[in-house]
Design an enzyme around this catalytic site. Structure first.
Site, mmCIF file in Angstrom:
data_model
loop_
_atom_site.group_PDB
_atom_site.id
_atom_site.type_symbol
_atom_site.label_atom_id
_atom_site.label_comp_id
_atom_site.label_asym_id
_atom_site.label_seq_id
_atom_site.Cartn_x
_atom_site.Cartn_y
_atom_site.Cartn_z
ATOM 1 N N ARG A 66 87.127 -45.642 -68.473
ATOM 2 C CA ARG A 66 86.174 -46.660 -68.051
ATOM 3 C C ARG A 66 84.773 -46.281 -68.506
ATOM 4 O O ARG A 66 84.324 -45.167 -68.246
ATOM 5 C CB ARG A 66 86.214 -46.854 -66.546
ATOM 6 N N ASP A 68 80.698 -47.004 -68.249
ATOM 7 C CA ASP A 68 79.796 -47.477 -67.211
ATOM 8 C C ASP A 68 79.015 -48.707 -67.658
ATOM 9 O O ASP A 68 79.085 -49.124 -68.820
ATOM 10 C CB ASP A 68 78.817 -46.358 -66.830
ATOM 11 N N TYR A 126 82.422 -39.305 -77.822
ATOM 12 C CA TYR A 126 81.257 -40.123 -77.480
ATOM 13 C C TYR A 126 80.067 -39.720 -78.344
ATOM 14 O O TYR A 126 79.924 -38.545 -78.712
ATOM 15 C CB TYR A 126 80.868 -39.924 -76.011
ATOM 16 N N ARG A 212 76.300 -38.490 -69.945
ATOM 17 C CA ARG A 212 74.892 -38.806 -69.650
ATOM 18 C C ARG A 212 74.208 -37.664 -68.899
ATOM 19 O O ARG A 212 73.024 -37.391 -69.111
ATOM 20 C CB ARG A 212 74.816 -40.109 -68.875
#
Length: 266
Positions: A66, A68, A126, A212
């Site tokens: 998932r 964000d 990522y 993050r």
């Protein structure tokens, strides 16, 4: 020849629906993440609706993970089951016509009946983009920094990540994750152009908010507020409060997911 009643029963008991993987990309700006939300629009919701319309039955996709709110994906995988025999190329084309312009289907592939988009993923990658000079064409997909960090210093700190197993310090609090152990195989800052850099990280799995939080803490190193030893201490403390602030989600993109090739039937 028609089947007997016993033959019909045996046929349906042995029959299984076909499973397919969908590979898609999306601009996450307008969405509250991948996963369906009770009072907000998500990418999963839009894909479920489009598939259900085309296949004329309720379809629920299962994603590889998932993202964000506001996070993008250059490549995300999801699986679904259907009783219908489908032309995968035609389905991809029809989905692209039906879905909004910020969601794109790359490919639909038949897979083994036990294949799972989330649990069978070998790795995920990522990228996080930062820049320093004001640029209206970068603002939706990168974070502007108002200082110039020391990227070499941040890379020295990032080399500690593949040596780390427990990423509790970089995980969102109160999640449903059963373990905070991850295996990072790559973590580095790469220069894109004169004013833009990206952080690249690959792991077998990621925790909620992990990338993050890692980037936010590395930027503390890059601006001289934290040294390499202190970064190592943040990892060892296994405490989210010890790490830096999470950076904005709009600059983060899921760019690749690797799977065993023997999952696929085409």
């Amino acid at each position: 020849m028609l089947l007997s009643c016993k033959g019909v029963a045996a046929h349906f008991l042995s029959w299984k629906p076909m499973r397919y993987f969908i590979f898609l990309s999306y601009d996450g700006t307008a969405y509250h993440g991948w996963q369906i939300q009770p009072n907000a629009v998500s990418v999963q919701q839009r894909l479920n609706e489009a598939l259900s319309t085309l296949l004329r039955s309720a379809v629920e996709v299962v994603g590889a993970g998932r993202t964000d709110t506001g996070v993008h994906a250059r490549m995300l995988a999801a699986h679904f089951d259907t009783d219908l025999e489908i032309d995968t190329n035609r389905l991809a084309d029809k989905l692209n016509r039906l879905l909004p312009p910020d969601i794109s289907i790359g490919r639909v592939r038949p897979v083994r009946s036990d294949a799972h988009a989330r649990f069978d993923a070998l790795s995920r990658t990522y990228h996080y983009y930062v820049y320093t000079r004001k640029d209206p064409f970068r603002r939706h997909f990168a974070t502007r920094l108002f200082f110039t960090p020391d990227y070499e210093r941040m890379n020295r700190a990032a080399r500690l990540l593949p040596e780390t197993r427990d990423f509790t310090s970089f995980s969102k609090l109160h999640t449903d994750a059963k373990t905070n152990f991850c295996k990072v195989t790559q973590a580095r800052w790469v220069r894109v152009d004169e004013d833009c850099w990206r952080f690249e990280i690959t792991a077998d799995r990621f925790l909620r908010n992990m990338v993050r939080a890692v980037v936010g803490t590395l930027l503390e190193v890059g601006r001289g507020r934290m040294d390499i030893e202190e970064f190592a201490a943040v990892i060892e403390r296994r405490n989210r409060c010890a790490a830096g602030d999470s950076v904005p989600g709009n600059a983060l993109s899921l760019v690749d997911i690797a799977y065993p090739e023997d999952l696929f039937l085409d």
